[in-house]
Design a protein around this motif. Structure first.
Motif, PDB file in Angstrom:
ATOM      1  N   PHE A 154       0.804  -1.226   0.000  1.00  0.00           N
ATOM      2  CA  PHE A 154       0.000   0.000   0.000  1.00  0.00           C
ATOM      3  C   PHE A 154       0.838   1.279   0.000  1.00  0.00           C
ATOM      4  N   ASP A 155       2.111   1.203  -0.376  1.00  0.00           N
ATOM      5  CA  ASP A 155       2.926   2.415  -0.346  1.00  0.00           C
ATOM      6  C   ASP A 155       2.383   3.447  -1.328  1.00  0.00           C
ATOM      7  N   GLU A 156       2.574   4.728  -0.969  1.00  0.00           N
ATOM      8  CA  GLU A 156       2.101   5.821  -1.810  1.00  0.00           C
ATOM      9  C   GLU A 156       2.815   5.877  -3.156  1.00  0.00           C
ATOM     10  N   HIS A 157       3.902   5.153  -3.307  1.00  0.00           N
ATOM     11  CA  HIS A 157       4.581   5.031  -4.590  1.00  0.00           C
ATOM     12  C   HIS A 157       3.605   4.590  -5.678  1.00  0.00           C
ATOM     13  N   LEU A 158       2.636   3.742  -5.302  1.00  0.00           N
ATOM     14  CA  LEU A 158       1.569   3.347  -6.221  1.00  0.00           C
ATOM     15  C   LEU A 158       0.223   3.918  -5.814  1.00  0.00           C
ATOM     16  N   LEU A 159      -0.078   3.886  -4.505  1.00  0.00           N
ATOM     17  CA  LEU A 159      -1.407   4.294  -4.038  1.00  0.00           C
ATOM     18  C   LEU A 159      -1.623   5.797  -4.112  1.00  0.00           C
ATOM     19  N   GLY A 160      -0.582   6.556  -4.406  1.00  0.00           N
ATOM     20  CA  GLY A 160      -0.731   7.999  -4.477  1.00  0.00           C
ATOM     21  C   GLY A 160      -1.314   8.507  -5.777  1.00  0.00           C
ATOM     22  N   TYR A 161      -1.615   7.605  -6.718  1.00  0.00           N
ATOM     23  CA  TYR A 161      -2.037   8.036  -8.055  1.00  0.00           C
ATOM     24  C   TYR A 161      -3.106   7.094  -8.609  1.00  0.00           C
ATOM     25  N   SER A 162      -3.882   7.614  -9.522  1.00  0.00           N
ATOM     26  CA  SER A 162      -4.765   6.748 -10.300  1.00  0.00           C
ATOM     27  C   SER A 162      -4.067   6.296 -11.572  1.00  0.00           C
ATOM     28  N   GLU A 163      -3.083   7.096 -12.045  1.00  0.00           N
ATOM     29  CA  GLU A 163      -2.324   6.787 -13.250  1.00  0.00           C
ATOM     30  C   GLU A 163      -0.888   6.473 -12.829  1.00  0.00           C
ATOM     31  N   ARG A 164      -0.520   5.175 -12.826  1.00  0.00           N
ATOM     32  CA  ARG A 164       0.733   4.740 -12.224  1.00  0.00           C
ATOM     33  C   ARG A 164       1.734   4.219 -13.246  1.00  0.00           C
ATOM     34  N   SER A 165       1.486   4.417 -14.538  1.00  0.00           N
ATOM     35  CA  SER A 165       2.301   3.762 -15.551  1.00  0.00           C
ATOM     36  C   SER A 165       3.790   4.099 -15.487  1.00  0.00           C
ATOM     37  N   GLN A 225       5.598   4.168 -12.894  1.00  0.00           N
ATOM     38  CA  GLN A 225       6.161   3.301 -11.853  1.00  0.00           C
ATOM     39  C   GLN A 225       5.848   1.827 -12.059  1.00  0.00           C
ATOM     40  N   LEU A 226       4.781   1.526 -12.801  1.00  0.00           N
ATOM     41  CA  LEU A 226       4.328   0.142 -12.911  1.00  0.00           C
ATOM     42  C   LEU A 226       3.747  -0.110 -14.287  1.00  0.00           C
ATOM     43  N   ASP A 227       4.299  -1.090 -14.984  1.00  0.00           N
ATOM     44  CA  ASP A 227       3.728  -1.502 -16.264  1.00  0.00           C
ATOM     45  C   ASP A 227       2.325  -2.031 -15.990  1.00  0.00           C
ATOM     46  N   GLY A 251      13.053   3.102  -9.458  1.00  0.00           N
ATOM     47  CA  GLY A 251      11.733   3.711  -9.436  1.00  0.00           C
ATOM     48  C   GLY A 251      10.626   2.876 -10.021  1.00  0.00           C
ATOM     49  N   VAL A 252      10.961   1.772 -10.704  1.00  0.00           N
ATOM     50  CA  VAL A 252       9.964   0.949 -11.383  1.00  0.00           C
ATOM     51  C   VAL A 252       9.746  -0.355 -10.623  1.00  0.00           C
ATOM     52  N   VAL A 253       8.499  -0.747 -10.432  1.00  0.00           N
ATOM     53  CA  VAL A 253       8.189  -1.992  -9.743  1.00  0.00           C
ATOM     54  C   VAL A 253       8.548  -3.168 -10.647  1.00  0.00           C
ATOM     55  N   VAL A 254       9.386  -4.079 -10.115  1.00  0.00           N
ATOM     56  CA  VAL A 254       9.822  -5.240 -10.900  1.00  0.00           C
ATOM     57  C   VAL A 254       9.486  -6.568 -10.220  1.00  0.00           C
ATOM     58  N   LEU A 288      13.954 -13.092   3.344  1.00  0.00           N
ATOM     59  CA  LEU A 288      13.064 -12.432   2.395  1.00  0.00           C
ATOM     60  C   LEU A 288      12.961 -13.284   1.139  1.00  0.00           C
ATOM     61  N   ASP A 289      11.735 -13.498   0.678  1.00  0.00           N
ATOM     62  CA  ASP A 289      11.501 -14.184  -0.589  1.00  0.00           C
ATOM     63  C   ASP A 289      10.992 -13.183  -1.607  1.00  0.00           C
ATOM     64  N   VAL A 290      11.633 -13.146  -2.756  1.00  0.00           N
ATOM     65  CA  VAL A 290      11.326 -12.180  -3.803  1.00  0.00           C
ATOM     66  C   VAL A 290      10.700 -12.900  -4.989  1.00  0.00           C
ATOM     67  N   ALA A 291       9.580 -12.362  -5.487  1.00  0.00           N
ATOM     68  CA  ALA A 291       8.914 -12.906  -6.668  1.00  0.00           C
ATOM     69  C   ALA A 291       9.038 -11.895  -7.797  1.00  0.00           C
ATOM     70  N   PRO A 292      10.009 -12.075  -8.701  1.00  0.00           N
ATOM     71  CA  PRO A 292      10.195 -11.105  -9.795  1.00  0.00           C
ATOM     72  C   PRO A 292       9.112 -11.240 -10.852  1.00  0.00           C
ATOM     73  N   PHE A 293       8.852 -10.141 -11.550  1.00  0.00           N
ATOM     74  CA  PHE A 293       7.963 -10.192 -12.705  1.00  0.00           C
ATOM     75  C   PHE A 293       8.661 -10.962 -13.834  1.00  0.00           C
ATOM     76  N   PRO A 294       7.907 -11.501 -14.773  1.00  0.00           N
ATOM     77  CA  PRO A 294       8.526 -12.198 -15.904  1.00  0.00           C
ATOM     78  C   PRO A 294       9.533 -11.303 -16.624  1.00  0.00           C
ATOM     79  N   GLY A 295      10.738 -11.825 -16.812  1.00  0.00           N
ATOM     80  CA  GLY A 295      11.779 -11.086 -17.518  1.00  0.00           C
ATOM     81  C   GLY A 295      12.609 -10.168 -16.650  1.00  0.00           C
TER      82      GLY A 295
END
Length: 397
Positions: free
Chosen positions: A306-317, A319-321, A344-347, A360-367
């Motif tokens: 829920f960080d404001e990095h994403l939750l602070g906007y309705s248009e998040r492109s 920071q996030l594909d 700055g980009v969520v991966v 810590l267990d990390v789940a990366p996005f494809p690629g």
């Protein structure tokens, strides 16, 4: 509107505004207010003031959202900021729990309550709470909170006072009743209880000073401080974040622009083409223009759910594909997972192991390629903040 911003420009400015661009005191991490603070609790409170509000329904995540923006602080500093009445946890807008500077909660509620309180009667009708019962529950709650004083009450103890008063209430009423007294500015979550979470207190006795803002002045303040803490934004971003209408957001933006606190800019797409129409019109704090475009972005961050990095906007492109949104909010159920952020980009997402050794267990996005060594340092920061073992960092199986 001569300035145009690329997606990379927007990303860099947002990271700086969000307090996530660096640890050197000049870019994110610590605001100028933080640099003059001598204790951890005040540094945490300074982050809350600068951010205006941080999503706070998940208590552990909310603490780290503060801590990651004030390097070197601990969860004990967050608790001290609550105990010293600097910050509170309540519902300032959108019907959602946030952490807010104590002096800001009331004027924010007065500016946004007309949007969230309008649906309350329908909700109470569904729950079976009539006006007479509501009045008894509110009166009983306020008497109990006044009697408890600064020690506060937890949710269970407050609900027990309803039973002791002879009120026949249902378990599914409790959330609505606590929300109602908080949303109306009668109570807030303040001091930290024995269980480690904030307790309910009467705001009349707990909050010692409140800013006096209303009408267009409040809308102006919302627009100015939102821009300072979120970077370039569109009208719909401010409207979504506050829960206000686009028309109300425009009033605040216009007032902020007239005062010189906001400047209009245009967005370019990834191909370098200027985006036309409302989608291409951005507003930005003029102080973010210029050097910020060339400022380095932090290599890796572990951000809270829920960080404001994403939750602070309705248009998040920036920071996030958008194609990865479902990985952040599985099932689109509104529950945002903690994120791994590269420049700055969520991966990817991350999860702490519930073991004594930590890890810590990390789940990366494809690629996506994850630098586990670099994340180990971020993991140590998280562990030091919470006072627990760091453990190792590994890819999720």
């Amino acid at each position: 509107m001569n300035e145009t911003l690329s997606p990379d420009d927007v990303l860099r400015m947002r990271m700086r505004a969000l307090g996530l661009a660096g640890h050197d005191g000049a870019e994110g991490g610590r605001s100028s207010t933080d640099d003059t603070a001598h204790d951890g609790a005040e540094r945490i409170a300074a982050v809350a003031r600068r951010m205006l509000a941080l999503q706070g329904q998940d208590w552990r995540s909310a603490r780290w959202a503060l801590g990651v923006r004030a390097p070197g602080t601990t969860s004990a500093d967050v608790e001290a900021a609550f105990d010293s009445r600097r910050i509170v946890r309540s519902w300032p807008m959108r019907g959602t729990v946030h952490i807010v500077a104590a002096e800001d909660i009331r004027w924010m509620q007065l500016a946004t309550n007309h949007r969230v309180l309008a649906g309350a009667p329908k909700r109470r009708a569904f729950l079976g709470i009539d006006d007479a019962v509501l009045d008894r529950l509110v009166d009983t709650s306020l008497l109990a909170l006044a009697a408890a004083g600064p020690a506060g009450l937890d949710r269970d103890r407050l609900a027990a006072t309803w039973t002791e008063a002879g009120i026949d209430w249902q378990p599914n009423w409790r959330y609505h009743l606590i929300w109602w007294i908080c949303q109306n500015g009668l109570a807030a979550f303040g001091p930290i209880g024995p269980g480690g979470e904030p307790l309910l207190v009467a705001t009349e006795h707990w909050i010692t000073a409140s800013r006096d803002l209303a009408g267009d002045a409040a809308l102006h303040e919302l627009a100015v401080r939102y821009a300072a803490a979120r970077g370039p934004f569109r009208e719909k971003d401010l409207a979504w974040w506050t829960g206000l209408t686009v028309a109300e957001a425009r009033i605040g933006i216009a007032a902020a622009a007239e005062s010189g606190a906001l400047a209009p800019v245009r967005a370019r797409d990834a191909a370098g083409e200027t985006v036309l129409g409302a989608a291409g019109k951005l507003w930005v704090d003029p102080g973010l223009l210029g050097a910020t475009r060339d400022a380095p972005l932090p290599e890796w961050r572990l951000l809270a759910a829920f960080d404001e990095h994403l939750l602070g906007y309705s248009e998040r492109s920036p920071q996030l594909d958008p194609e990865h949104f479902a990985r952040i909010v599985p099932g689109r159920n509104g529950m945002f997972l903690p994120t791994v952020v590269e420049r700055g980009v969520v991966v990817g997402t991350w999860k702490r192991r519930r073991t004594r050794a930590g890890g810590l267990d990390v789940a990366p996005f494809p690629g996506a390629r994850i630098d586990l060594g670099a994340l180990a340092a971020a993991n140590r920061d998280w562990a030091a903040f919470h006072g627990v073992a760091a453990g190792d960092v590994a890819l999720a199986e």
